[in-house]
Design a protein around this motif. Structure first.
Motif, PDB file in Angstrom:
ATOM      1  N   THR A  56       2.831   3.616   3.169  1.00  0.00           N
ATOM      2  CA  THR A  56       2.705   2.187   2.898  1.00  0.00           C
ATOM      3  C   THR A  56       3.691   1.747   1.820  1.00  0.00           C
ATOM      4  OG1 THR A  56       1.177   0.471   2.090  1.00  0.00           O
ATOM      5  CG2 THR A  56       0.877   2.675   1.210  1.00  0.00           C
ATOM      6  N   ASP A 108       2.701  -0.778  -0.056  1.00  0.00           N
ATOM      7  CA  ASP A 108       1.771  -1.227  -1.086  1.00  0.00           C
ATOM      8  C   ASP A 108       1.172  -0.002  -1.763  1.00  0.00           C
ATOM      9  OD1 ASP A 108       0.028  -2.554  -2.722  1.00  0.00           O
ATOM     10  OD2 ASP A 108      -1.100  -3.546  -1.119  1.00  0.00           O
ATOM     11  N   SER A 117      -2.061  -0.467  -4.202  1.00  0.00           N
ATOM     12  CA  SER A 117      -3.371  -0.548  -3.550  1.00  0.00           C
ATOM     13  C   SER A 117      -3.797   0.811  -3.013  1.00  0.00           C
ATOM     14  CB  SER A 117      -3.345  -1.561  -2.402  1.00  0.00           C
ATOM     15  OG  SER A 117      -3.159  -2.867  -2.898  1.00  0.00           O
TER      16      SER A 117
END
Length: 227
Positions: free
Chosen positions: A142, A144, A147
């Motif tokens: 990912t 991100d 997160s």
């Protein structure tokens, strides 16, 4: 398989052919435990899957029972600080790829940004066999990364059906309250139902049992679709 005397004695303490309400099943696992260490409680969910069907995803249990995970992030230099600030234990590119190639595995879970997967993919023989290979299906490939790290440090874990269609999953410790163990088992069942293949037939979940690391299994009385 031949079992020892303590195992055989524990079988006499309950009806091993009966199915128990979930909390009672977890209580029974605790009652028949015979080792002198804090055993892990495991759930075993037998699924009816076709040859081309699989069940795999991640979840966060409501009641944690493991220590904080050490997260390794494979990323380019410009994202190393971001990963470390988010709580990663290690972050980098070639340095850590070379270390893993050399046998270093001092981490619990690996995350990779998509632009690193061409290089990380070469670690398949090392990471894949240990279930550590980053995978977009489990949220460990990912962009991100903040997160992903946050969820992993909260206790996000992967579950998957093996080649026999059985999900084996640690769901707690014998020292935990039975209701909390049961809540974790129910969370796992809810996730498994959520991931039910669209073309799965009736009887998707065939059996559910719980056991301690060393002890015998206890059947769980369930109704398919209960959530």
């Amino acid at each position: 398989m031949k079992h020892g005397k303590k195992y055989r004695e524990s079988l006499k303490k309950y009806d091993s052919t009966a199915s128990y309400e979930l909390v009672k099943a977890c209580e029974t696992v605790k009652e028949i435990k015979f080792s002198n260490f804090d055993e892990t409680v495991e759930a075993h969910v037998n699924l009816k899957l076709g040859k081309s069907q699989t069940v795999r995803d991640t979840l966060v249990f409501p009641n944690q029972f493991k220590g904080e995970k050490k997260v390794l992030v494979f990323c380019k230099e410009d994202r190393i600080k971001e990963a470390l600030d988010a709580g990663a234990a290690f972050a980098g590119a070639d340095e850590y790829i070379d270390k893993v190639k050399g046998g270093w595995l001092d981490f619990d879970v690996a995350v990779a940004t998509p632009d690193m997967m061409k290089d990380v993919g070469r670690l398949g023989m090392v990471l894949g066999r240990r279930g550590l290979m980053p995978n977009p299906k489990t949220g460990t490939v990912t962009n991100d990364i903040v997160s992903a790290i946050n969820e992993l440090k909260k206790g996000r874990v992967e579950y998957r059906a093996d080649k026999h269609g059985i999900v084996h999953m640690a769901v707690g410790k014998c020292s935990m309250d039975a209701a909390k163990i049961a809540e974790n088992v129910q969370t796992l069942l809810d996730e498994i139902y959520r991931k039910k293949p669209a073309d799965a037939k009736a009887g998707y979940v065939q059996t559910v049992s719980v056991s301690s690391t060393m002890g015998p299994g206890v059947w769980v009385d369930f109704k398919e679709g209960d959530q």
